[in-house]
Every structure is written in structure tokens, then in C-alpha cells.
Design an enzyme around this catalytic site. Structure first.
Site, short mmCIF file in Angstrom:
data_model
loop_
_atom_site.label_atom_id
_atom_site.label_comp_id
_atom_site.label_asym_id
_atom_site.label_seq_id
_atom_site.Cartn_x
_atom_site.Cartn_y
_atom_site.Cartn_z
N GLU A 283 0.86 -1.17 0.00
CA GLU A 283 0.00 0.00 0.00
C GLU A 283 0.91 1.22 0.00
OE1 GLU A 283 -3.76 0.24 2.47
OE2 GLU A 283 -2.51 1.74 3.47
N ASP B 169 -4.40 9.91 9.81
CA ASP B 169 -3.13 9.25 10.11
C ASP B 169 -2.49 9.83 11.36
OD1 ASP B 169 -2.45 7.29 7.89
OD2 ASP B 169 -2.98 9.06 6.71
#
Length: 237
Positions: A20, A31
Site C-alpha cells: 500500500e 493518520d
């Protein structure tokens, strides 16, 4: 061979069977600090899209590769342009983690025309009545975070809640369910794996690459070993 390519080769040899690749952006609000710091390093180096394309080109030769990004860079660079760039680089799909509902149909059509799958991140808080619309147009798989915290979370996981959410997703879609976020140790990965169809490990590997790159393969191998056990089927490290 660049360091990046060498690391990708080492991660493959250590047992990673899917990559990924993140497309760096300023406001990566889903994140945690490790991924955000990695994005900031990439942003300071410039040529963010070119860097992501080069990473995808090499990664895709080794293993199936998916790009993870936010809508802001997709909108800024143009959905059609980015979809074609990553498709030509060999990506199997692109997941826009904060895809706006009013842009979903356009993005899914654009990606499909480019030959890309469009995994969808589905928040656990999505009401049952909204799930069919949330998964509409998705392809490849559905992404069910193991934690509701940002990436890099290292606390306990509520596996019954994840299991319940996985069953909810399977009731409205035949797509495999992939989990990540908060799967911070190989032991946790082994516990999550039977609940879902695949597992993605991000922050632990990125942290190792940032602090001691030669350890990244060791970290990957530990997760891969935990996932590829007799009780863990169709898993990904």
C-alpha cells in the site's frame, strides 16, 4: 538500485504479499504522527506524485500494489489524470480514504475506466441504513479499521466490535473485508486475522523504515509469520 527499491525488495522477501503506497498530503488527518512525518519528508523533497509513481512502478513488479490517498490531492491533480498515472504505473487500485459522497460516482467511474479497483474505507460508526450507499461502487475490498483512532494507535483493540462490523459489511457486500489501523504487534495481527479476510500493516513498518531501515524486513517477517498460521487464512502483511 535506490534505497527505496532495495527496501521494497527486502519487504517482499520478508513475506509482504501486498503493498500500500501512500500519496503524501499535508492534511492526512486520519493518520497518526509516524505516517504524517513520512508524508512531510516526502513533501519537503518535492515531486510528490512522481515519487509515488516511481514507488508503485517498482512495488507492482513485486506484489499487487494499491495507492492510498486523500481526496485533496486527487481533486488538485485531477481524478482522470491521477487514475491514469497510477494505472500506467501498474497499480491494482487506488483507495481515497475520505472520498466525498458527492464525488463517489465520478471517482468510481474514472478509476474503473482506467482499470483500477476502488477499495472503500467504511467508518465503523456508519449506520446500517447508510451502509448500502457507503459501499456502492466499491471494488476490490472494503476497508474496516480495527480501531477508530488514527493510524499508529498502540492500545487495545475491541475485537468483538470489529467482528460485528465485519458481519455488517458482509451483509451488504460480497467484497472481502480488509482491516488495518491499530494492529500494532504480531500478536494483535494474529488475533485480528480470523475476523477479517486480510490485514494491512502500516505504521510499524514505516516506523522501522524511518528509524532503522534494515530492521523493516525483520518487522515485516514477524507480522507475516503471525498472519500466515493455520488459523489465519487469506491474510496480508
Amino acid at each position: 538500485m535506490t534505497a527505496e527499491r532495495r527496501h521494497l525488495d527486502q519487504l517482499t522477501q520478508a513475506g509482504a504479499d501486498l503493498f500500500e503506497v501512500g500519496l503524501a498530503t499535508e492534511d492526512a488527518y486520519l493518520d497518526g504522527p509516524v505516517i504524517q512525518a513520512a508524508y512531510q519528508r516526502t513533501l519537503r523533497s518535492g515531486n510528490v506524485v512522481d515519487a509515488a509513481v516511481r514507488a508503485v512502478e517498482h512495488a507492482a513488479v513485486l506484489q499487487p500494489t494499491v495507492v492510498m490517498t486523500y481526496w485533496e490531492p486527487v481533486h488538485r491533480h485531477g481524478p482522470e489524470h491521477l487514475a491514469r498515472l497510477f494505472a500506467d504505473a501498474g497499480a491494482a487500485g487506488v483507495m481515497v480514504v475520505d472520498l466525498p459522497a458527492h464525488q463517489a460516482a465520478r471517482w468510481h467511474d474514472t478509476a474503473r475506466d482506467a482499470g483500477l479497483r476502488t477499495p472503500r474505507l467504511i467508518p465503523r460508526t456508519t449506520p446500517d441504513a447508510n451502509l448500502p450507499a457507503a459501499v456502492a461502487g466499491a471494488s476490490g475490498w472494503l476497508y474496516a479499521p480495527a480501531s477508530t483512532a488514527p493510524t499508529g494507535y498502540q492500545g487495545p483493540l475491541h475485537l468483538p466490535a470489529l467482528g460485528h462490523f465485519t458481519r455488517r459489511l458482509r451483509s451488504v457486500s460480497p467484497l472481502p473485508v480488509v482491516s488495518a489501523v491499530g494492529i500494532s504487534t504480531p500478536a494483535l495481527a494474529a488475533r485480528v486475522a480470523p475476523v477479517v479476510d486480510a490485514v494491512v500493516i502500516g505504521t510499524p513498518v514505516v516506523r522501522a523504515l524511518a528509524t532503522d531501515p534494515e530492521r523493516a524486513a525483520e518487522v515485516t517477517a514477524a507480522f507475516a509469520q503471525a498472519l500466515h498460521t493455520p488459523t489465519s487464512t487469506e491474510t496480508r502483511a
